[in-house]
Design an enzyme around this catalytic site. Structure first.
Site, PDB file in Angstrom:
ATOM      1  N   THR A 155       0.830  -1.207   0.000  1.00  0.00           N
ATOM      2  CA  THR A 155       0.000   0.000   0.000  1.00  0.00           C
ATOM      3  C   THR A 155       0.862   1.252   0.000  1.00  0.00           C
ATOM      4  O   THR A 155       0.597   2.200  -0.746  1.00  0.00           O
ATOM      5  CB  THR A 155      -0.962  -0.019   1.210  1.00  0.00           C
ATOM      6  OG1 THR A 155      -1.899  -1.085   1.024  1.00  0.00           O
ATOM      7  CG2 THR A 155      -1.726   1.286   1.345  1.00  0.00           C
ATOM      8  N   ASN A 179      -5.671  -9.265  -8.005  1.00  0.00           N
ATOM      9  CA  ASN A 179      -5.674  -9.948  -6.712  1.00  0.00           C
ATOM     10  C   ASN A 179      -6.936 -10.752  -6.454  1.00  0.00           C
ATOM     11  O   ASN A 179      -6.940 -11.656  -5.630  1.00  0.00           O
ATOM     12  CB  ASN A 179      -5.454  -8.952  -5.575  1.00  0.00           C
ATOM     13  CG  ASN A 179      -6.451  -7.808  -5.597  1.00  0.00           C
ATOM     14  OD1 ASN A 179      -6.650  -7.168  -6.642  1.00  0.00           O
ATOM     15  ND2 ASN A 179      -7.091  -7.549  -4.482  1.00  0.00           N
ATOM     16  N   GLY A 239       6.191  -7.917   0.605  1.00  0.00           N
ATOM     17  CA  GLY A 239       6.751  -9.148   1.153  1.00  0.00           C
ATOM     18  C   GLY A 239       5.713 -10.168   1.567  1.00  0.00           C
ATOM     19  O   GLY A 239       5.949 -11.376   1.494  1.00  0.00           O
ATOM     20  N   CYS A 250      -9.235  -7.438   1.700  1.00  0.00           N
ATOM     21  CA  CYS A 250      -9.506  -6.113   2.245  1.00  0.00           C
ATOM     22  C   CYS A 250     -10.983  -5.797   2.209  1.00  0.00           C
ATOM     23  O   CYS A 250     -11.484  -5.038   3.012  1.00  0.00           O
ATOM     24  CB  CYS A 250      -8.738  -5.068   1.479  1.00  0.00           C
ATOM     25  SG  CYS A 250      -7.028  -5.522   1.231  1.00  0.00           S
TER      26      CYS A 250
END
Lengths: 383, 383
Positions: B70, B147, B195, B320
């Site tokens: 983000t 995603n 990561g 999310c």
């Protein structure tokens, strides 16, 4: 190794590391996921936020977890400024770069900023602070405890002055982990903290943000942290940070006493053994973990290098600027004479520092300084 | 536990954790400190940046380490927009929230944004992309691999179109850890990675930023990361992230084959056993780690809950937004009919996923769906 640079980084407390462990491999879910693993992560995060709120005496929803002190400070200052869109900001000339550079950026964007002078101890005068308020002042930001010289500002008094003017007050508390962090008692609207200075992990911090304050986010996206800071919550690091904060605050009375003893040993030891040097910062209103001393006719870099050879690690000014040759902005703001300022060493100590280490420092350093000064004179004469 | 939500979080690889270990307690210095411990940290950071540059085939100074995907995306998009101060941005309607919400914020600040429609597979058409450029276009940003549905965009082609128009091109590559990340071959100006989706730690990412691109920082302060991202460098997490990136890229061919097999087992298994469902996303241009399936007349939430009881963890849409009841913006953009969209499950798998787990899924899920559909009919009739 004698590590006397705790103000720029601290080793991770083994207990803190243990606390992080389960979140790396077991409870690794995304707190936003709808299944058990996500829920476990969410519950853990809620509990950690609750614990943090207890330490700061605030509501859990007033805690915004961030990636560290710099982000917290940027979020506070940019977040308020961009919400208001224009206006005047009051800060001091002895802040951390994160505050100063953010304010300089806001000046480039059209905001106006007053950088208050500090006294010779690096302290902000409540009277000068009071006089700086204008009709269009939107925010004030004063450092709790100075990262270079350790001087502690009267945050309670400054915050109450800001409140009297109906202006929001932020404090950079990144060096203040051992001090009073009761947000209600301090009367602050925003407070920045980080993990890496309190034997917690690097890369995590928080912004306390009073619930009725406005704020424009810096990071947009999934709407985490109540919409104020998007990005998947970093549960392992948050768990470590919260543990470090709890431990630091729980042990602070005892640890303060221990550090004060070490501090007074260093100060009296150096001042009595080394001629032509001075203590920087306030004589009493100072962090127990900091000793900043200016040695006349010494180049800090050389002294650091010689101490380094002996396995003693110290800093010149703050870590972030310590590689730069010019005297730090804090020493300049305190009007430390140049021949002293350039020979300024910051000894900062903490949890892992022992009395024995200090004895070694006091034995090893004075002769090094003597030699450096002699060489200095030889070079000068030679020129 | 059968964890099929790797697109929202991955367990830390034990080898990665080992790589982080020395930086927590031993090499804990601040890379900005002037002594041996600081220098050790700085040297380690330099080496990690060099390794990353090798993986991405770029210069080390083109890597900006951040606190995650983000932040990288916000830095890229806000950083370019705020540098130009005004102008037009092209993106798609099937981006991650970090891109969409940042663009919406920029619209509030006076920028104009084109949100390109995508085709029924969620793919951006190069032709529509080409037509969207205007005189005042300053930036284009298209997701590498979606995603939610796993569709892979033709980044090379899109980037070359942007270059033809002399407009900067950013790609959100947060889900693309297994794909080609050679920045020169891709022809991108900016690329965001993180990561936590590649069995690395949460809370760390990077922005590849081509050296001749402008950029206004988001975080101001000590001037770390070449002045582009202030804040003490998070060495333990960076070390883990770089290790995860190296491992993922080194093993990608083999792992892609393994995942493709799992993927085709899931797809054919579900489509053959469950009536009235459809695969979302591109039939061939898709991530090997993603299967998005819409089940007609099913509420995703209920199915997730039932699978959860069996220890099978899946997501609905992206992590999310997965708690929100309305169908995801990606499925809307792909014009998936509502009666299908609301019953969409994302199965995402990775390093720890085994064939046996998939067999269990294919045995357990079809009867659950049958029961849920029957109950649905009973409820409808009762009404």
């Amino acid at each position: 190794m004698i590590y006397l640079d705790h103000a720029s980084a601290t080793p991770l407390d083994p207990g803190v590391q243990e606390e992080m462990q389960p979140y790396f491999i077991k409870v690794f879910g995304n707190p936003g996921s709808p299944h058990r693993l996500g829920l476990d992560a969410k519950n853990a995060l809620d509990a950690l936020r609750q614990s943090t709120a207890s330490v700061l005496s605030c509501h859990p929803e007033e805690i915004i977890f961030t990636s560290g002190g710099t982000e917290s400070i940027n979020l506070a200052i940019q977040g308020i400024a961009h919400w208001f869109k224009r206006g005047h900001i009051i800060t001091s000339s002895a802040e951390h770069e994160a505050v100063l550079e953010t304010c300089r950026q806001l000046e480039r964007e059209g905001f106006s900023v007053t950088y208050l002078e500090v006294d010779r101890y690096g302290m902000v005068s409540p009277l000068l602070f009071e006089r700086a308020f204008r009709q269009d002042t939107i925010l004030s930001s004063i450092i709790y405890a100075n990262n270079e010289v350790g001087t502690i500002n009267s945050i309670q008094e400054l915050a109450s002055i800001a409140r009297h003017h109906n202006v929001l007050f932020h404090t950079d508390a990144c060096q203040a982990g051992l001090l009073d962090l009761h947000t209600g008692r301090l009367g602050v609207d925003l407070l920045s903290l980080n993990g890496s200075k309190i034997n917690g992990p690097k890369g995590v911090g928080l912004l306390y943000h009073r619930s009725d304050c406005p704020l424009q986010p810096l990071l947009f996206g999934g709407g985490q942290e109540n919409g104020k800071r998007s990005g998947t919550e970093n549960l392992p690091l948050i768990a470590g940070f919260v543990k470090a904060l709890e431990v630091t605050q729980a042990e602070k009375e005892e640890e303060m006493q221990r550090l004060k003893k070490i501090q007074s040993t260093i100060i009296s030891g150096i001042l009595s053994r080394v001629p032509n040097c001075q203590l920087n910062g306030h004589p009493t209103q100072r962090l127990p973990s900091n000793v900043s001393i200016s040695f006349r006719d010494i180049e800090a870099e050389q002294l650091i290098e010689e101490l380094d050879k002996q396995g003693i690690y110290v800093a010149a000014g703050s870590a972030c600027t310590s590689k730069s040759l010019e005297p730090s902005h804090v020493l300049k703001a305190m009007k430390v004479p140049l021949e002293y300022a350039q020979g300024t060493i910051r000894f900062s100590f903490g949890k892992t520092t022992s009395e024995e280490e200090i004895e070694t420092l006091l034995r090893v350093m004075p002769p090094i300084i003597e030699v450096l000064r002699k060489n200095q004179i030889i070079i000068s004469n030679h020129r």
